[in-house]
Design a protein around this motif. Sequence first.
Motif, PDB file in Angstrom:
ATOM      1  N   SER A   1       0.564   7.320   5.605  1.00 31.19           N
ATOM      2  CA  SER A   1       1.373   6.057   4.864  1.00 31.19           C
ATOM      3  C   SER A   1       2.343   5.585   6.113  1.00 31.19           C
ATOM      4  O   SER A   1       2.500   6.175   7.257  1.00 31.19           O
ATOM      5  N   GLY A   2       3.346   4.659   5.832  1.00 31.00           N
ATOM      6  CA  GLY A   2       5.027   4.498   6.687  1.00 31.00           C
ATOM      7  C   GLY A   2       4.039   3.570   7.608  1.00 31.00           C
ATOM      8  O   GLY A   2       4.207   2.742   8.533  1.00 31.00           O
ATOM      9  N   ASP A   3       4.525   2.721   6.614  1.00 35.07           N
ATOM     10  CA  ASP A   3       4.486   0.521   7.488  1.00 35.07           C
ATOM     11  C   ASP A   3       5.028   0.431   8.717  1.00 35.07           C
ATOM     12  O   ASP A   3       6.137   1.470   8.485  1.00 35.07           O
ATOM     13  N   THR A   4       5.105  -0.279   9.641  1.00 35.46           N
ATOM     14  CA  THR A   4       5.179  -0.694  10.416  1.00 35.46           C
ATOM     15  C   THR A   4       6.795  -1.636  10.766  1.00 35.46           C
ATOM     16  O   THR A   4       6.900  -2.055   9.312  1.00 35.46           O
TER      17      THR A   4
ATOM     18  N   LYS B   1     -12.484  11.481  14.431  1.00 34.57           N
ATOM     19  CA  LYS B   1     -12.165  10.700  13.001  1.00 34.57           C
ATOM     20  C   LYS B   1     -10.702   9.735  12.237  1.00 34.57           C
ATOM     21  O   LYS B   1      -9.832  10.805  12.652  1.00 34.57           O
ATOM     22  N   ILE B   2     -10.664   9.004  11.911  1.00 37.17           N
ATOM     23  CA  ILE B   2      -9.601   8.280  12.527  1.00 37.17           C
ATOM     24  C   ILE B   2      -9.320   7.470  10.615  1.00 37.17           C
ATOM     25  O   ILE B   2     -10.139   6.682  10.509  1.00 37.17           O
ATOM     26  N   LYS B   3      -8.062   7.478  10.320  1.00 34.37           N
ATOM     27  CA  LYS B   3      -8.103   6.893   9.122  1.00 34.37           C
ATOM     28  C   LYS B   3      -7.053   6.441   8.922  1.00 34.37           C
ATOM     29  O   LYS B   3      -5.743   7.402   9.076  1.00 34.37           O
ATOM     30  N   THR B   4      -6.466   5.013   9.473  1.00 34.54           N
ATOM     31  CA  THR B   4      -5.174   4.744   8.720  1.00 34.54           C
ATOM     32  C   THR B   4      -4.448   4.183   7.563  1.00 34.54           C
ATOM     33  O   THR B   4      -5.983   3.453   6.743  1.00 34.54           O
ATOM     34  N   ASN B   5      -3.841   4.588   6.908  1.00 27.62           N
ATOM     35  CA  ASN B   5      -3.234   3.807   5.543  1.00 27.62           C
ATOM     36  C   ASN B   5      -1.801   2.989   5.289  1.00 27.62           C
ATOM     37  O   ASN B   5      -1.179   3.013   4.407  1.00 27.62           O
ATOM     38  N   ALA B   6      -1.808   1.882   6.453  1.00 30.62           N
ATOM     39  CA  ALA B   6      -0.780   1.454   6.271  1.00 30.62           C
ATOM     40  C   ALA B   6      -0.312   0.385   6.697  1.00 30.62           C
ATOM     41  O   ALA B   6      -1.200   0.297   7.898  1.00 30.62           O
ATOM     42  N   ASP B   7      -0.142  -0.486   6.654  1.00 27.05           N
ATOM     43  CA  ASP B   7       0.543  -1.417   7.151  1.00 27.05           C
ATOM     44  C   ASP B   7       1.044  -1.269   8.836  1.00 27.05           C
ATOM     45  O   ASP B   7       1.889  -0.867   9.409  1.00 27.05           O
TER      46      ASP B   7
ATOM     47  N   ALA C   1      -1.866  14.832  11.052  1.00 25.80           N
ATOM     48  CA  ALA C   1      -1.677  13.318  10.110  1.00 25.80           C
ATOM     49  C   ALA C   1       0.043  13.220  10.565  1.00 25.80           C
ATOM     50  O   ALA C   1       0.823  14.152  10.281  1.00 25.80           O
ATOM     51  N   SER C   2      -0.033  11.887   9.313  1.00 21.98           N
ATOM     52  CA  SER C   2       1.530  11.048   9.936  1.00 21.98           C
ATOM     53  C   SER C   2       1.403  10.662   8.535  1.00 21.98           C
ATOM     54  O   SER C   2       0.964   9.557   8.108  1.00 21.98           O
ATOM     55  N   LYS C   3       2.788  10.817   7.616  1.00 25.23           N
ATOM     56  CA  LYS C   3       3.152   9.699   7.156  1.00 25.23           C
ATOM     57  C   LYS C   3       4.232   9.405   7.310  1.00 25.23           C
ATOM     58  O   LYS C   3       4.937   8.291   6.249  1.00 25.23           O
ATOM     59  N   SER C   4       4.727   9.058   8.168  1.00 21.90           N
ATOM     60  CA  SER C   4       6.610   8.374   8.502  1.00 21.90           C
ATOM     61  C   SER C   4       6.364   7.353   9.164  1.00 21.90           C
ATOM     62  O   SER C   4       5.069   6.705   9.745  1.00 21.90           O
ATOM     63  N   LYS C   5       6.757   6.328   9.278  1.00 22.00           N
ATOM     64  CA  LYS C   5       6.878   4.717   9.209  1.00 22.00           C
ATOM     65  C   LYS C   5       6.715   4.708  10.823  1.00 22.00           C
ATOM     66  O   LYS C   5       8.027   5.650  10.688  1.00 22.00           O
ATOM     67  N   ASP C   6       7.058   4.207  11.609  1.00 26.22           N
ATOM     68  CA  ASP C   6       6.697   3.985  13.122  1.00 26.22           C
ATOM     69  C   ASP C   6       6.381   4.571  14.231  1.00 26.22           C
ATOM     70  O   ASP C   6       6.459   5.068  14.352  1.00 26.22           O
ATOM     71  N   GLU C   7       5.176   5.923  13.458  1.00 23.59           N
ATOM     72  CA  GLU C   7       5.217   7.055  13.817  1.00 23.59           C
ATOM     73  C   GLU C   7       3.991   7.546  14.228  1.00 23.59           C
ATOM     74  O   GLU C   7       2.518   6.570  13.141  1.00 23.59           O
ATOM     75  N   SER C   8       2.950   7.400  15.666  1.00 25.31           N
ATOM     76  CA  SER C   8       1.976   7.648  15.419  1.00 25.31           C
ATOM     77  C   SER C   8       1.449   9.165  15.144  1.00 25.31           C
ATOM     78  O   SER C   8       2.534   9.870  14.926  1.00 25.31           O
TER      79      SER C   8
ATOM     80  N   ILE D   1     -14.018   5.009  12.467  1.00 20.54           N
ATOM     81  CA  ILE D   1     -12.134   4.637  12.045  1.00 20.54           C
ATOM     82  C   ILE D   1     -13.329   4.238  10.609  1.00 20.54           C
ATOM     83  O   ILE D   1     -13.574   2.984  10.776  1.00 20.54           O
ATOM     84  N   VAL D   2     -11.479   4.407  10.416  1.00 20.14           N
ATOM     85  CA  VAL D   2     -11.235   3.228   8.564  1.00 20.14           C
ATOM     86  C   VAL D   2     -10.053   2.849   9.026  1.00 20.14           C
ATOM     87  O   VAL D   2      -9.398   3.799   8.450  1.00 20.14           O
ATOM     88  N   THR D   3      -9.946   1.692   8.665  1.00 16.53           N
ATOM     89  CA  THR D   3      -8.442   1.069   8.076  1.00 16.53           C
ATOM     90  C   THR D   3      -8.348   0.268   7.136  1.00 16.53           C
ATOM     91  O   THR D   3      -9.231  -0.135   6.433  1.00 16.53           O
ATOM     92  N   GLU D   4      -6.956   0.754   5.919  1.00 18.66           N
ATOM     93  CA  GLU D   4      -7.326   0.079   5.016  1.00 18.66           C
ATOM     94  C   GLU D   4      -6.308  -0.869   4.878  1.00 18.66           C
ATOM     95  O   GLU D   4      -6.422  -1.690   3.838  1.00 18.66           O
ATOM     96  N   ASN D   5      -5.117  -0.858   5.336  1.00 23.49           N
ATOM     97  CA  ASN D   5      -4.023  -2.427   5.222  1.00 23.49           C
ATOM     98  C   ASN D   5      -4.377  -2.983   6.270  1.00 23.49           C
ATOM     99  O   ASN D   5      -5.121  -3.120   7.572  1.00 23.49           O
ATOM    100  N   ASN D   6      -3.190  -3.912   6.029  1.00 26.18           N
ATOM    101  CA  ASN D   6      -3.167  -5.477   7.212  1.00 26.18           C
ATOM    102  C   ASN D   6      -2.759  -4.898   8.163  1.00 26.18           C
ATOM    103  O   ASN D   6      -2.195  -4.045   8.354  1.00 26.18           O
TER     104      ASN D   6
END
Length: 501
Positions: free
Chosen positions: A114-117, A146-152, A86-93, A173-178
Amino acid sequence: MKKTKFFIMTAFCMLSTSLFVLTAQESSENEFPPPPPDGAEMDENFKPGKGKRPDGFGTVADEKEPELNAVKLLADKENISKVKLASKSKDESVVLASDGISASLTDSELIKKSGDTSNGGKSNFYGLNAAVVSKGGSSLELKNVKIKTNADGSNAVFSTGEKSLIKIDGIEIVTENNSSRGLDATYGGTIEAKNVKISTKGAHCAAFATDRGEGTVKVDNGTAETAGEGSPVIYSTGNISVRNLTGKSTGSEIAVIEGKNSILIQDSEISGGTKSRRETGCAVMLYQSMSGDAGQGTSVFTSENSRLISNSDGAFFYVTNTSAKVNLRNTDIVNPTELLLQVSKNNSERGWGRKGANGGTLEFNSENQKLSGKIIVDSISKADLNFNAGTEFKGSINSEKAGKVNLNISKKAVVELTDNSYVNILSDEAADFSNIKSNGYTLFYNKNAEENKALGNKVINLKDGGKIIGIEMTFEEPKAEEGKKPGRPGKPPAGKGPSKK
């Protein structure tokens, strides 16, 4: 910007692009028009430092390739199995393959919590903040992941750069944000996937997308659902093919192509479509945004042995500011409106060419195909209609007598008119025109066109009371893809296209 560009319409498909991008208005920093589809370009009034877009993205991003980092940097020949990262930081894959390595990941779960671009353009073009990235000619295999993202700006799977390849067998794959697409390829990257299940919920989040520099995405078997505005199932500024796919977009088009790129749909069922807003809604949009994300040329849309369902209140196919080719073979077109095809200019509010010179040109080819509805071609646009063997068309053609339309009918095709129709060149393999059912209407052709010389400028009476008559016609020279605006460094990070969604 994976198709923030499409802020446009989604009519982007119109359209939408497709072609789709949120923009700030000159009069108020807080006033925004409806966003274009995923790949649409930003309005010319939106400039760096001028207001913030409602989807959280601010300035136009520069295009310098960023340094990428990830929770897990894969090594060459590394094979990872049964892990949860898991990643929580911005600009981090979460996982990154770079520098030409070859690696694999199986039976694992990856989460971008978390962690928006910090830069939407770099996310759209280079995979910054994406969950999984392959770059620099690297090869990565994913199996049962399985991949889930929750950040812009957090795309799920991203391949960028020549010879970069991601091969997938089994992925959820589930992506939540823009601006968080499912599978995305840029700058010559490739993704080959089978057995996929994808759900995206934000704006500008196409399930399958390509962006700046083109890319290739191939999908065989699976499901895909998109819910956000400007988020078509497919947004192509490269080459995307899907087979055995069940897809649905509830907020955008079925598919959008920008510029000289392509989409191939085979043995699939996909629904989607946009409602009319400032211009028109559509189910499939072929356009050129002039953003620089897609080369100018011919957009090619092909569907075979499939079912395409429109939820739009506009045209099924919308072509504007580009040259395009539509190929249909044995495809069930489900259209709730009476408008099948619209080839026309746009109001240029979104930067799609220069007003008055942004019509479309279309080559439309059908085989073993049932078609119904009105075909509209405006005064600065052109269409070549090739109704090949097995085509059954019921509708009107250029009833406003506006555009330049050439009609070629196979001996084994049937054309049934529902209104008076006007064509420039008429070519029918049936010398007696018995394959034209007029319902009492008249088919007019240009008596001055050399290609119609064999018709002899005679009034031809059809069996059911209609006629074929030659008249004088004049046309404007069709124009497209003119008026590119300078100084547009990129589009906002959203999804792709008018739906890059």
